[in-house]
Design a protein around this motif. Structure first.
Motif, short mmCIF file in Angstrom:
data_model
loop_
_atom_site.label_atom_id
_atom_site.label_comp_id
_atom_site.label_asym_id
_atom_site.label_seq_id
_atom_site.Cartn_x
_atom_site.Cartn_y
_atom_site.Cartn_z
N ALA A 192 0.68 -1.20 0.12
CA ALA A 192 -0.12 -0.03 -0.10
C ALA A 192 0.88 1.47 -0.12
CB ALA A 192 -0.89 0.02 1.26
N GLN A 193 1.72 1.19 0.91
CA GLN A 193 2.65 2.32 1.00
C GLN A 193 3.47 2.60 -0.54
OE1 GLN A 193 3.14 4.59 3.81
NE2 GLN A 193 3.70 5.76 1.93
N THR B 14 -3.44 3.51 5.12
CA THR B 14 -2.30 2.64 5.21
C THR B 14 -1.56 2.84 6.58
OG1 THR B 14 -1.68 2.90 2.72
CG2 THR B 14 0.15 2.47 4.04
#
Ligand code: CAA
Length: 420
Positions: free
Chosen positions: A254-255, A292
């Motif tokens: 996600a990051q 996140t």
């Protein structure tokens, strides 16, 4: 609860970030296209001692920390989610040995795993036993002072690359709770072969294969824990420890997608301005960042719970796995949206994040199974909330001549309680 990230774990995180920047991100597209393993990255990961982060120090590891494992996996997955699992699956394959191995078994294998001389895999799932992990058909029978394994496994991640396989097989078909045992099987043993290699939508740099056991002879000393019947319990304990790792892979994924979307939103111009200046794009980016960050702290909390040996680890690990992997799919989807038409093109990096994300909601227990595990644990824990009963009003209704037999016993009991 307190959460303190030890200095050593931060050092591993830094090392992992350097390796990811040098050996993982630049090779991600190549190995995704070729569907081949990134041996360059594993060589350096092993040299730098990162395969020891989940191994206890008395067996040559780096103090056995699930939090350390998560920090490393997150960094690797940020660059390439597929490589994140190529690394993390070694923890999944080794946890059975750590939670259930005999002293001799640990001494024999863990130092080699910590040094990266033996990569590992976890052979639980079968064609007809996925979510229902207890429904295995692979059989192991005692034959003198050895066991013979016959059967096949599906979805063995790292299969072919790994040197040591934890194989779960039925040893007592008549038993409900002690039906399954685990065995440590080495690559190259007679009768053990790699079958079909899957052609996958994502995580293409790590092999996922069928493994075949055609009368593989396993010495008694490789029966995990030295006693039959403990396999199911060991598999569940393993998944409790491994799920924070897969959740960390999701946070990294996600990051990584968010970072690329941010760079692109600042570069791409439409209507005479960068798209990052448009509020609808800003909302997407803000939501991606919030989700996140929330996932990250849930993952760290579950990893810390694992390191402290907390009794509610099962629920925490399932929550982290479910939340973080749902987040990764959502964030990767929105990152493609930020890239617009280019997001759909394979020469841009973001399509791969989208393809890699989906499996996170499926493997190491589908997110439906995680929700089932969470709910089962919540319902069990609800006994501690009995004091709240007094604050929930009850209802009373006459039976109006109906006998107790015609009204469900619970309804009668509730009514009686309410009247009292
Ligand atoms: N820790 C210790 N013991 C546990 C446990 C845990 N977390 N969970 C269950 N057990 C024990 C129970 O206490 C029970 O013991 P007794 O028989 O002594 O009472 C026994 O195990 C059976 O438990 P359940 O009745 O809860 O079992 P169930 O059949 O209802 O199944 C389940 C539970 C949670 C659905 C389980 O089957 C499960 O987790 N399924 C998902 C499997 C999974 O995650 N597979 C992923 C494979 S790995 C993979 O995908 C990785 C990859 O390649 C990268």
């Amino acid at each position: 609860m307190t959460l303190e990230i030890p200095e050593t774990a931060l050092q591993w995180q830094k090392k992992a970030r350097e390796i990811a920047d040098q050996y993982v991100r630049p090779l991600a597209q190549k190995y995704d296209r070729l569907q081949e393993y990134n041996h360059e990255a594993t060589k350096i990961v092993a040299q730098e001692g990162l395969l020891g982060v989940f191994v206890p120090d008395e067996y040559g590891g780096e103090n056995s920390s699930v939090l350390g494992l998560c920090l490393v996996v997150e960094e690797l997955a940020k660059a390439d989610s597929g490589y994140g699992v190529a690394f993390a699956v070694n923890a999944l394959g080794s946890f059975p040995l750590i939670v259930g191995g005999t002293e001799e078994q640990k001494k024999k294998y863990l130092p080699k795993i910590a040094r990266g001389e033996m990569l590992t895999a976890f052979c639980l799932s079968e064609k007809f036993a996925g979510s229902d992990a207890g429904g295995l058909r692979c059989r192991a029978e005692k034959d003198g002072d050895a066991w013979t394994i016959k059967g096949e496994k599906k979805w063995t991640t790292n299969g072919g690359v790994a040197d040591l396989y934890t194989v779960f097989a039925v040893t007592d078909p008549t038993s409900k709770s002690r039906r399954i045992s685990a065995f440590l099987v080495e690559k190259g043993w007679d009768g053990f072969t790699i079958g079909k290699t899957e052609d996958k939508m994502g995580i293409r740099c790590v092999p996922v294969v069928e493994t075949h056991f055609d009368g593989v002879k396993v010495p008694e000393e490789n029966l995990l824990g030295g006693k039959p019947g403990l396999g199911f319990k060991h598999s569940m304990m393993t998944l409790d420890l491994a799920r924070p790792g897969v959740a960390a892979q999701a946070v990294g994924a996600a990051q990584g997608a968010l970072d690329l979307a941010l760079v692109y939103a600042n570069r791409r111009r439409q209507f005479g301005a960068t798209i990052a200046s448009f509020q609808m794009v800003q909302q997407l980016l803000a939501d991606m960042a919030m989700q996140t960050e929330a996932a990250r702290w849930l993952v760290y909390a579950s990893a810390a719970a694992a390191d402290r040996g907390e009794s509610n680890l099962t629920k925490r690990a399932a929550m982290a796995k479910c939340f973080a992997t749902d987040t990764a799919v959502k964030v990767a989807t929105d990152a493609v949206q930020v890239f617009g038409g280019y997001g759909f093109m394979e020469d841009y990096p973001i399509a791969k994040y989208y393809r890699d994300a989906k499996i996170l909601q499926i493997y190491e227990g589908t997110n439906q199974i995680q929700r089932l595990v969470i709910a089962r644990n919540l319902i069990k824990e609800a006994g501690q909330l009995a004091h709240l009963e007094a604050f929930i009003p009850g209802e009373w209704q006459e039976l109006y001549g109906a006998s107790d037999m015609e009204v469900p016993a619970d309804a009668v009991k509730e009514s009686e309680q309410a009247r009292a």
